[in-house]
Design a protein around this motif. Structure first.
Motif, mmCIF file in Angstrom:
data_model
loop_
_atom_site.group_PDB
_atom_site.id
_atom_site.type_symbol
_atom_site.label_atom_id
_atom_site.label_comp_id
_atom_site.label_asym_id
_atom_site.label_seq_id
_atom_site.Cartn_x
_atom_site.Cartn_y
_atom_site.Cartn_z
ATOM 1 N N GLY A 14 -8.720 21.514 164.912
ATOM 2 C CA GLY A 14 -9.036 22.777 165.565
ATOM 3 C C GLY A 14 -8.090 23.119 166.690
ATOM 4 N N TYR A 15 -8.022 24.433 166.993
ATOM 5 C CA TYR A 15 -7.092 24.939 168.005
ATOM 6 C C TYR A 15 -7.754 26.061 168.780
ATOM 7 C CZ TYR A 15 -2.447 26.490 169.703
ATOM 8 O OH TYR A 15 -1.345 26.829 170.473
ATOM 9 N N THR A 16 -9.075 25.952 168.959
ATOM 10 C CA THR A 16 -9.823 27.024 169.614
ATOM 11 C C THR A 16 -10.738 26.536 170.729
ATOM 12 O OG1 THR A 16 -11.629 26.825 168.009
ATOM 13 C CG2 THR A 16 -9.868 28.405 167.488
ATOM 14 N N GLY A 17 -10.896 25.227 170.861
ATOM 15 C CA GLY A 17 -11.875 24.698 171.807
ATOM 16 C C GLY A 17 -13.254 24.566 171.209
ATOM 17 N N GLU A 18 -13.385 24.926 169.910
ATOM 18 C CA GLU A 18 -14.662 24.806 169.213
ATOM 19 C C GLU A 18 -14.543 23.769 168.092
ATOM 20 O OE1 GLU A 18 -17.272 26.234 170.299
ATOM 21 O OE2 GLU A 18 -16.374 27.731 171.632
ATOM 22 N N ASP A 19 -15.688 23.416 167.518
ATOM 23 C CA ASP A 19 -15.676 22.605 166.311
ATOM 24 C C ASP A 19 -14.994 23.412 165.211
ATOM 25 O OD1 ASP A 19 -16.210 20.587 164.470
ATOM 26 O OD2 ASP A 19 -18.262 21.271 164.091
ATOM 27 N N GLY A 20 -14.396 22.714 164.251
ATOM 28 C CA GLY A 20 -13.767 23.466 163.172
ATOM 29 C C GLY A 20 -13.117 22.600 162.123
ATOM 30 N N PHE A 21 -12.741 23.255 161.033
ATOM 31 C CA PHE A 21 -12.182 22.574 159.871
ATOM 32 C C PHE A 21 -10.929 23.309 159.396
ATOM 33 C CE2 PHE A 21 -16.685 21.855 160.066
ATOM 34 C CZ PHE A 21 -16.853 20.516 159.730
ATOM 35 N N GLU A 22 -10.057 22.566 158.704
ATOM 36 C CA GLU A 22 -8.871 23.132 158.070
ATOM 37 C C GLU A 22 -8.912 22.821 156.581
ATOM 38 O OE1 GLU A 22 -8.795 22.650 162.014
ATOM 39 O OE2 GLU A 22 -8.456 20.876 160.783
ATOM 40 N N LEU A 23 -8.471 23.779 155.786
ATOM 41 C CA LEU A 23 -8.434 23.598 154.337
ATOM 42 C C LEU A 23 -7.001 23.821 153.852
ATOM 43 C CD1 LEU A 23 -11.245 25.257 155.183
ATOM 44 C CD2 LEU A 23 -11.678 25.004 152.757
ATOM 45 N N TYR A 24 -6.409 22.785 153.258
ATOM 46 C CA TYR A 24 -5.075 22.854 152.679
ATOM 47 C C TYR A 24 -5.230 22.879 151.162
ATOM 48 C CZ TYR A 24 -3.592 21.092 157.288
ATOM 49 O OH TYR A 24 -3.385 20.910 158.635
ATOM 50 N N ALA A 25 -4.544 23.816 150.513
ATOM 51 C CA ALA A 25 -4.671 23.960 149.057
ATOM 52 C C ALA A 25 -3.441 24.693 148.519
ATOM 53 C CB ALA A 25 -5.946 24.736 148.711
ATOM 54 N N PRO A 26 -3.269 24.740 147.194
ATOM 55 C CA PRO A 26 -2.171 25.507 146.604
ATOM 56 C C PRO A 26 -2.365 27.005 146.823
ATOM 57 C CG PRO A 26 -3.079 23.921 145.036
ATOM 58 C CD PRO A 26 -4.023 23.986 146.184
ATOM 59 N N HIS A 27 -1.273 27.758 146.832
ATOM 60 C CA HIS A 27 -1.327 29.206 147.021
ATOM 61 C C HIS A 27 -2.265 29.902 146.037
ATOM 62 C CE1 HIS A 27 2.525 30.134 149.535
ATOM 63 N NE2 HIS A 27 1.775 29.206 150.080
ATOM 64 N N SER A 28 -2.346 29.397 144.838
ATOM 65 C CA SER A 28 -3.148 30.052 143.792
ATOM 66 C C SER A 28 -4.631 30.118 144.140
ATOM 67 C CB SER A 28 -2.966 29.329 142.454
ATOM 68 O OG SER A 28 -3.346 27.962 142.577
ATOM 69 N N ALA A 29 -5.071 29.309 145.093
ATOM 70 C CA ALA A 29 -6.497 29.255 145.447
ATOM 71 C C ALA A 29 -6.859 30.226 146.570
ATOM 72 C CB ALA A 29 -6.875 27.833 145.865
ATOM 73 N N ALA A 30 -5.904 31.030 147.035
ATOM 74 C CA ALA A 30 -6.121 31.846 148.227
ATOM 75 C C ALA A 30 -7.355 32.748 148.124
ATOM 76 C CB ALA A 30 -4.870 32.678 148.523
ATOM 77 N N ALA A 31 -7.416 33.602 147.117
ATOM 78 C CA ALA A 31 -8.513 34.569 147.022
ATOM 79 C C ALA A 31 -9.865 33.880 146.857
ATOM 80 C CB ALA A 31 -8.260 35.531 145.865
ATOM 81 N N THR A 32 -9.907 32.810 146.070
ATOM 82 C CA THR A 32 -11.166 32.094 145.832
ATOM 83 C C THR A 32 -11.721 31.517 147.127
ATOM 84 O OG1 THR A 32 -10.479 31.540 143.577
ATOM 85 C CG2 THR A 32 -12.248 30.222 144.523
ATOM 86 N N LEU A 33 -10.863 30.885 147.913
ATOM 87 C CA LEU A 33 -11.313 30.275 149.170
ATOM 88 C C LEU A 33 -11.686 31.333 150.199
ATOM 89 C CD1 LEU A 33 -8.781 27.315 149.519
ATOM 90 C CD2 LEU A 33 -11.241 27.131 149.114
ATOM 91 N N TRP A 34 -10.844 32.334 150.364
ATOM 92 C CA TRP A 34 -11.083 33.389 151.355
ATOM 93 C C TRP A 34 -12.407 34.103 151.068
ATOM 94 C CZ3 TRP A 34 -8.616 34.987 155.793
ATOM 95 C CH2 TRP A 34 -8.870 36.279 156.236
ATOM 96 N N ASN A 35 -12.566 34.584 149.844
ATOM 97 C CA ASN A 35 -13.773 35.331 149.497
ATOM 98 C C ASN A 35 -15.017 34.445 149.487
ATOM 99 O OD1 ASN A 35 -12.324 37.736 149.163
ATOM 100 N ND2 ASN A 35 -11.841 37.265 147.028
ATOM 101 N N GLY A 36 -14.867 33.213 149.011
ATOM 102 C CA GLY A 36 -16.012 32.308 148.959
ATOM 103 C C GLY A 36 -16.523 31.936 150.335
ATOM 104 N N LEU A 37 -15.615 31.624 151.263
ATOM 105 C CA LEU A 37 -16.018 31.252 152.616
ATOM 106 C C LEU A 37 -16.631 32.444 153.355
ATOM 107 C CD1 LEU A 37 -13.009 28.986 153.557
ATOM 108 C CD2 LEU A 37 -15.395 28.253 153.500
ATOM 109 N N LEU A 38 -16.016 33.639 153.225
ATOM 110 C CA LEU A 38 -16.552 34.807 153.917
ATOM 111 C C LEU A 38 -17.922 35.205 153.372
ATOM 112 C CD1 LEU A 38 -13.339 36.971 154.411
ATOM 113 C CD2 LEU A 38 -14.696 35.836 156.186
ATOM 114 N N ALA A 39 -18.125 35.049 152.070
ATOM 115 C CA ALA A 39 -19.429 35.370 151.485
ATOM 116 C C ALA A 39 -20.507 34.408 151.989
ATOM 117 C CB ALA A 39 -19.349 35.331 149.959
ATOM 118 N N ALA A 40 -20.168 33.116 152.007
ATOM 119 C CA ALA A 40 -21.131 32.118 152.489
ATOM 120 C C ALA A 40 -21.409 32.286 153.980
ATOM 121 C CB ALA A 40 -20.602 30.716 152.211
ATOM 122 N N GLY A 41 -20.379 32.712 154.714
ATOM 123 C CA GLY A 41 -20.519 32.824 156.160
ATOM 124 C C GLY A 41 -21.092 34.131 156.654
ATOM 125 N N ALA A 42 -21.152 35.143 155.799
ATOM 126 C CA ALA A 42 -21.618 36.460 156.233
ATOM 127 C C ALA A 42 -22.987 36.425 156.925
ATOM 128 C CB ALA A 42 -21.637 37.425 155.045
#
Length: 374
Positions: free
Chosen positions: A194-222
């Motif tokens: 983390g780089y914010t002073g808060e708890d947090g996670f980083e996800l490293y993956a191939p470029h092809s996974a961009a839309a799946t991860l972005w949309n999936g995390l935002l949907a779960a987090g909404a």
């Protein structure tokens, strides 16, 4: 801006009408999605999702990898175990900083380095130049252009992540990671730094996974208030937590000791590039120190504003803003050591006027005393 580099998430920014991109070290990146203060507050109270795919990743593998990294970095790589990471620095022989970075131990003689985007080429060349015959079994590979990186930060980050993975995220300790972890149906390397002073996670993956991860995390987090966050909030968040930014709190002209990063400089681990200069600086006493300042007169300290005391210039502001969390005009400043004591009166030159400020304790924000999640 056609010549600027773009991350694999670029096309997804258009879903946010208020998003605004800027040139950041040759990358076209969002400074905001819905507003810097709004995104800052979301990370402090709920969670934010950052596209930080512009960061660089190098793989260091082969016999002698640990010895090579011991020579190149200031922290003690030998303390790492498989699945753990550490913050460290690359230094020049005179003690100035090439870059600050993270080292992940993936396995015996297998490491990943995560470096700053603006320094990718410089860092890779620096490492290659020192890959001498004694480290003939070491292989160095830049995998930045094939690796995406998302940062999920905030007090509800763990709750959100747990909804899109069966991995035991609660058991993942800070500065540890797991490989081949399935998140939103995608296999990722999942870390907890983390780089914010808060708890947090980083996800490293191939470029092809961009839309799946972005949309999936935002949907779960909404339902939990998760919002995309840009460079503006990333900067104000890390500033409040006194986390350094290369080019401001760290540079070829600023040593890790002057920046207050002594904990990450293991002078007793054996020889490394810059050790002799840093040892001399420590023994002689630091000529400058990075400190917090708070404006007493009305004004906001900004990067590179000069700082005075007793009628002479004693340093300059490295980062400054009105803190979104604390609503105070604060800065980090590199000052002559004689003026670095808490309570010292100093003057920041703002628009040709010297305005009164005081040296204060930093970090300005700590999670234990900060805003609680709603």
């Amino acid at each position: 801006m056609e010549s600027l580099k773009r991350t694999p998430f670029y096309d997804l920014y258009s879903a946010y009408p208020e998003s605004r991109c800027i040139d950041f070290g040759g990358w076209e990146l969002p400074v905001q999605f819905t507003g810097i203060v709004k995104e800052h507050e979301a990370v402090r109270r709920q969670a934010g999702l950052f596209d930080v795919s512009h960061m660089g990743e190098f793989m260091v593998t082969g016999t002698g990898s640990e010895a090579f990294l011991q020579k190149m970095t200031t922290n003690d790589v030998s303390k790492l175990e498989d699945g753990s990471a550490q913050y460290t620095l690359l230094c020049y022989p005179d003690g100035g900083v090439v870059d600050d970075l993270l080292v992940y131990r993936l396995g015996e003689e297998r490491y990943m380095l995560v470096v700053n985007a603006s320094n990718i080429n410089k860092d890779f060349q620096w490492l290659q130049e020192h890959l001498t015959a004694e480290f003939g079994g070491v292989s160095l590979k830049d995998v930045s252009e094939e690796t995406l990186l998302l940062a999920l930060q905030g007090p509800l980050a763990e709750t959100i992540l747990a909804e899109v993975t069966s991995a035991p995220v609660t058991a993942l300790k800070p500065f540890h990671f797991t490989e081949k972890t399935v998140v939103c149906g995608v296999e990722v390397l999942l870390s907890r730094t983390g780089y914010t002073g808060e708890d947090g996670f980083e996800l490293y993956a191939p470029h092809s996974a961009a839309a799946t991860l972005w949309n999936g995390l935002l949907a779960a987090g909404a339902p939990h208030g998760l919002t995309p966050a840009g460079l503006g909030a990333r900067d104000t968040l890390r500033f409040e937590a006194r986390l350094p930014l290369y080019g401001q709190e760290l540079s070829a002209d600023i040593t890790p000791l002057e920046a207050g990063l002594q904990f990450f400089v293991k002078l007793d681990k054996g020889n490394f590039i810059g050790r002799e200069a840093l040892l001399k600086q420590k023994e002689a006493g630091l000529p400058r120190r990075l400190v917090g300042i708070e404006m007493i007169d009305r004004g906001i300290p900004r990067s590179h504003y000069p700082v005075y005391a007793d009628g002479v210039k004693i340093g300059e502001v490295t980062t400054g803003t009105q803190s979104p969390t604390l609503k105070r005009n604060l800065g980090l400043a590199l000052l002559e050591a004689a003026y670095s004591e808490t309570g010292s009166e100093v003057f920041v030159e703002i628009r040709g006027k010297q305005l009164k400020a005081a040296v204060v304790k930093a970090p300005f924000y700590k999670r234990t005393q900060g805003v609680k999640p709603q």
